[in-house]
Scaffold this active site. Sequence first.
Site, PDB file in Angstrom:
ATOM      1  N   ASN A  25      81.256 -38.077 -26.023  1.00  0.00           N
ATOM      2  CA  ASN A  25      82.259 -39.046 -25.604  1.00  0.00           C
ATOM      3  C   ASN A  25      81.645 -40.032 -24.610  1.00  0.00           C
ATOM      4  O   ASN A  25      80.744 -39.679 -23.860  1.00  0.00           O
ATOM      5  CB  ASN A  25      83.447 -38.351 -24.944  1.00  0.00           C
ATOM      6  N   HIS A  43      76.786 -40.171 -32.637  1.00  0.00           N
ATOM      7  CA  HIS A  43      76.096 -38.896 -32.467  1.00  0.00           C
ATOM      8  C   HIS A  43      74.801 -38.895 -33.280  1.00  0.00           C
ATOM      9  O   HIS A  43      74.698 -39.604 -34.278  1.00  0.00           O
ATOM     10  CB  HIS A  43      76.968 -37.727 -32.932  1.00  0.00           C
ATOM     11  N   LYS A  59      67.626 -44.692 -22.186  1.00  0.00           N
ATOM     12  CA  LYS A  59      67.003 -43.427 -21.838  1.00  0.00           C
ATOM     13  C   LYS A  59      67.655 -42.328 -22.664  1.00  0.00           C
ATOM     14  O   LYS A  59      68.870 -42.174 -22.645  1.00  0.00           O
ATOM     15  CB  LYS A  59      67.188 -43.115 -20.359  1.00  0.00           C
ATOM     16  N   HIS A  60      66.849 -41.572 -23.395  1.00  0.00           N
ATOM     17  CA  HIS A  60      67.323 -40.428 -24.161  1.00  0.00           C
ATOM     18  C   HIS A  60      68.498 -40.789 -25.066  1.00  0.00           C
ATOM     19  O   HIS A  60      69.543 -40.151 -25.081  1.00  0.00           O
ATOM     20  CB  HIS A  60      67.663 -39.265 -23.234  1.00  0.00           C
TER      21      HIS A  60
END
Length: 392
Positions: free
Chosen positions: A231, A392, A67-68
């Site tokens: 993180n 990221h 999810k996302h």
Amino acid sequence: MNELELKYGCNPNQKPSRIFMRDGGELPIAVLNGKPGYINFLDALNSWQLARELKAATGLPAAASFKHVSPAGAAVGLSLSETDRKLYFVDNDAELSPIACAYIRARGADRLCSYGDWAALSDVCDASAARYLKAEVSDGIIAPGYTDEALEILKTKKKGGYNVVQIDPDYRPTPQEYKDVFGVTFQQGRNEYQIDESLLTNLVTKNQELPRQAKIDMLVALITLKYTQSNSVCYVKDGQAIGVGAGQQSRIHCTRLAGSKADNWWLRQHPAVLTLPFVDGIRRPDRDNAIDVYLSDEWEDLLADGAWQGVFKERPQPLTAEEKRVWIAKLNRVTCGSDAFFPFGDNVERARKSGVQYIVQPGGSIRDDHVIETADKYGIAMCFTGMRLFHH
């Protein structure tokens, strides 16, 4: 086909949108059903890498629920216990393949967060996996292939609009990655660091015992973290992520978030939860939401007069704080992984409250001695990998 036009980007105002191959080559994916969007493909490609690498590292079928652009859960295909079947709403007589078990366990890590997920399978999707997925709220699936029966089942989902993507399992990307931010192009080498048992040899604690299952759980934790927005901290038990703390600015908040999710996963196995008297015909999402509220500090909203009657046949008694504490204290043999070093021993203190007996992390903090000392205080076995896993 080397490009695919999309409806829009992350948001409806972000147009035009497409995915394409920068080198002009063929896309490694084929859309077999539906019309996946921008975020769908981000989830698909990240989740596929996780499932693929998890199988390569463990030799077991693997799955992820995304999810996302972060995993809500990940797992390998170990068989389900009787409690697992109750917990994940699986009929006792349902025949399940290893790949179906992998997805059921991956989704079961956090069923609330997996609502509307993107599923990824390391192996061909078969009918048993498709049948389970059909009953869940999900946006799409990516796998290296589908049996004819599985594809027919999935094509009936969401009124025929369910997103089904097939990926070439032999596809290997170029070694360089590019990303544009504010008109500036970033370039880096792909993170191809191989995660396997060779990373698990540097035990830095007095406890040097690392059972086979703990090694598998460490691999699950590390590979899950590799594809989790940093993180991040991940708790794993028996080949299944049971708590993922993603995208927090503070390491201890990652540890607390993942730990609270692990606690909740375990509380869902409390006899009082497994025997909640739900009304007949309640939908799975409504049942998941009710369990979540029942276990939270907001249980009064669910059990108030006029509210509980729409969910339960009779009003259940809430679990007291002491009952929850006693039950959570029974959780054990949990592994905790971190994508970067623990800077303080407080992370170990929090982790052990959720049954953590094994920790895997890069090491390298100026306070490593204090972190090791804290682990030794509780007899925890801790492994330093020397490998950071920021994503990221």
